[in-house]
Design a protein around this motif. Structure first.
Motif, short mmCIF file in Angstrom:
data_model
loop_
_atom_site.label_atom_id
_atom_site.label_comp_id
_atom_site.label_asym_id
_atom_site.label_seq_id
_atom_site.Cartn_x
_atom_site.Cartn_y
_atom_site.Cartn_z
N TYR A 69 0.83 -1.20 0.00
CA TYR A 69 0.00 0.00 0.00
C TYR A 69 0.87 1.26 0.00
CZ TYR A 69 -2.82 -3.71 2.14
OH TYR A 69 -3.43 -4.92 2.43
N PHE B 107 -4.90 3.17 2.24
CA PHE B 107 -5.25 1.75 2.27
C PHE B 107 -5.86 1.27 0.95
CE2 PHE B 107 -5.01 2.64 6.78
CZ PHE B 107 -4.61 1.45 7.36
N ASP C 3 -1.49 -8.45 3.41
CA ASP C 3 -1.41 -8.01 4.81
C ASP C 3 -2.51 -7.00 5.08
OD1 ASP C 3 0.41 -8.65 7.00
OD2 ASP C 3 1.98 -8.50 5.50
N LEU C 4 -3.28 -7.22 6.13
CA LEU C 4 -4.28 -6.26 6.57
C LEU C 4 -3.76 -5.59 7.84
CD1 LEU C 4 -7.13 -5.04 6.24
CD2 LEU C 4 -7.98 -6.87 7.72
N ILE D 143 -4.70 -3.58 10.49
CA ILE D 143 -6.02 -3.20 10.98
C ILE D 143 -5.97 -2.32 12.23
CG2 ILE D 143 -6.34 -5.21 12.48
CD1 ILE D 143 -9.28 -5.27 11.35
N MET E 21 -12.54 -0.39 8.13
CA MET E 21 -11.77 -1.58 7.79
C MET E 21 -12.57 -2.57 6.95
SD MET E 21 -8.65 -1.83 8.24
CE MET E 21 -7.60 -0.46 8.64
N VAL F 215 -12.00 -1.44 3.54
CA VAL F 215 -10.67 -1.83 3.06
C VAL F 215 -10.69 -3.29 2.59
CG1 VAL F 215 -8.26 -2.23 3.73
CG2 VAL F 215 -9.45 -0.16 4.51
N MET F 216 -11.26 -4.16 3.41
CA MET F 216 -11.34 -5.57 3.04
C MET F 216 -12.12 -5.75 1.73
SD MET F 216 -12.18 -7.47 6.64
CE MET F 216 -11.84 -6.61 8.17
N TRP G 163 -10.11 -4.78 -1.61
CA TRP G 163 -9.11 -5.70 -2.13
C TRP G 163 -9.70 -7.05 -2.49
CZ3 TRP G 163 -4.95 -3.46 -3.82
CH2 TRP G 163 -4.56 -2.25 -3.27
N PHE H 68 -6.65 -12.35 3.85
CA PHE H 68 -5.69 -11.47 4.52
C PHE H 68 -4.95 -12.21 5.62
CE2 PHE H 68 -9.09 -8.75 2.97
CZ PHE H 68 -8.40 -7.72 2.34
N VAL I 56 -3.55 -10.89 9.03
CA VAL I 56 -3.89 -9.69 9.79
C VAL I 56 -2.78 -9.35 10.77
CG1 VAL I 56 -5.57 -8.57 11.28
CG2 VAL I 56 -6.35 -10.17 9.52
#
Length: 490
Positions: free
Chosen positions: A51, A65, A95-96, A98, A186, A189-190, A193, A201, A203
């Motif tokens: 990112y 993000f 990679d998340l 969070i 979040m 965001v998930m 992607w 992800f 996390v």
């Protein structure tokens, strides 16, 4: 494809392959090397952060993000990587991050404004710029009347998932409606992607959401809420937690939990422990009791919740495993890794025995971790095949460790071929994907039974004679000290 069928290859984008000769790895470089990953037998990739970021913590300080950092490429490059990987039946998880963002994140900067706006409650702020009571707080950086809370480094402001135990008037309960902003952010965001084709992800700091939450029950509640939504929208997505506490991670709803290089777990005690941590490792003559007890405890948690352990060779935060073990012991380590219940994760370069460079300056906030993030060593050409650039590389090649893929492929006794064979065996033997196991130990001889197959590790000084050998780290059908084999019980 079930999660238990996956074998992951972890890639640090900065260091895998430079496709445009600027000295930095990129997404197109990863796409170029998908055939290599497929040839080894891996069917999944864990991609470290790509990112937009100032990279004060290896990309775990996210500025945006919803976009790819220009040094790695762009969203079209990401989509191409996903499409080409899926054509090869390779899954990709991202990679998340969070728990926090970067101080350059636009939503954080809006939350730092002195006037109230829609982002004021997205991050954790107290109500007094002079008071540092209540946690790791940074004061005086912005005009907002208060301090922001840090999740890890000072430049990583914590998202506001609330507090379980309220100790100061400014702290919000994690059940407060204002704390829903972080959850919803979040989820977006998930969705972004996953909608582009990501398969799930890993996390980062998955247990760091709700503050003052010693037993993590409130954080577990938040995860149950998040999974209750995202898993309905994307039922085939995979989630792996950096928690290293399987009982809590599985209650939270994760599919797998990492066994990290922590001093108090079986992974460390088996292969990495020394006099500076918990005494000699099992492979160097140390006591087996803790290794066996912790291994059984974690496997029992996984079986209880019908979830999986994520067993690693190493990762971007650890010294490489080849710094601890010689060629013979590395083979035994990988034999265990690929025959245990769970999902194996191999860090790029570990398959050829790359080592951590200790004498290297910190880059991207890596500090002592920087030497584990040096460029992949493909061959013995310029920059060891990582890049054709004539300029300095963003991270230097490890000049003290000249192993490379080209040489490994010429040596049938190499770690590369041993791991390739282990992956082939794991893919062929369904019993190795079961959650059931039996562990026995007698006089430093360990047996782990997986259905109709048995792993035998000889940590004693006696010789063991075997029949029905599938693969062995020793010669013929005899196991000597620190050798192991997988045998058939049929």
């Amino acid at each position: 494809m079930k999660f238990s069928d996956l074998i992951f290859y972890e890639i640090y984008p900065t260091s895998f392959k430079d496709s445009n000769n600027d000295g930095i790895g990129d997404l197109n470089g990863i796409t170029e090397k998908l055939a290599y990953i497929k040839e080894l037998g891996f069917n999944a990739i864990w991609l470290n952060p790509m990112y937009v970021s100032p990279f004060k913590d290896g990309g775990y300080d996210v500025e945006n993000f919803f976009d790819v950092d220009p040094k790695f490429g762009n969203l079209d490059d990401f989509k191409n990587l996903i499409n080409k990987a899926h054509q090869l039946n390779i899954k990709i998880i991202l990679d998340l991050v969070i728990g926090h963002a970067s101080v350059l994140n636009k939503e954080f900067l809006l939350s730092a404004e002195p006037f109230t706006n829609e982002y004021s409650d997205l991050f954790i702020w107290n109500d007094n710029p002079w008071s540092l009571d209540g946690g790791r707080l940074i004061s005086g950086m912005y005009q907002r009347h208060g301090c922001y809370m840090v999740n890890f480094f000072a430049h990583q402001p914590a998202f506001n998932y609330g507090f379980k135990d309220i100790k100061y008037p400014w702290q919000m309960s994690y059940k407060d409606e204002r704390c829903m902003k972080a959850r919803n952010y979040m989820l977006d965001v998930m969705r972004f992607w996953l909608s582009l084709g990501a398969d799930g992800f890993r996390v980062d700091m998955a247990d760091s959401l709700v503050k003052n939450d010693e037993d993590k029950s409130a954080t577990i509640d938040v995860w149950n809420y998040l999974f209750g939504i995202i898993k309905k929208e994307y039922p085939d997505s995979f989630f792996v937690s950096e928690w290293s506490c399987p009982s809590r991670a599985f209650k939270a709803g994760f599919d797998a939990d990492f066994v990290l290089d922590h001093w108090d777990n079986f992974y460390h005690r088996f292969s990495r422990s020394d006099e500076n941590t918990r005494g000699l490792s099992c492979l160097h003559g140390g006591n087996l009791d803790f290794f066996l007890n912790d291994l059984k405890s974690r496997l029992d948690d996984a079986k209880k919740y019908h979830k999986l352990l994520a067993n690693i060779s190493g990762n971007h935060d650890t010294f490489r495993i080849a710094n601890y073990l010689d060629h013979k012991d590395l083979k035994l380590f990988y034999l265990l890794l690929f025959t245990l219940p769970g999902v194996p994760f191999i860090y790029y370069g570990d398959e050829i025995g790359m080592k951590t460079e200790h004498n290297i300056y910190s880059k991207d906030g890596g500090f002592q971790r920087t030497g584990s993030r040096t460029p992949m060593q493909w061959d013995d050409s310029k920059n060891m095949g990582f890049s054709d650039t004539d300029r300095s590389l963003y991270l230097p090649i490890n000049e003290d460790n000249k192993v490379n893929v080209y040489d490994a492929k010429k040596d049938k006794n190499s770690l590369y071929y041993f791991i390739k064979e282990l992956i082939k065996i794991r893919n062929q033997i369904d019993d190795l994907k079961l959650e059931d196991y039996v562990i026995n130990e007698n006089n430093r001889i360990i047996e782990i039974i997986r259905g109709n197959y048995k792993l035998i590790m000889n940590l004693s000084n006696e010789e063991i004679h075997l029949n029905n050998v599938i693969i062995s780290t020793g010669q013929n059908d005899v196991l000597k000290h620190n050798e192991g084999a997988l045998i058939s019980l049929k």
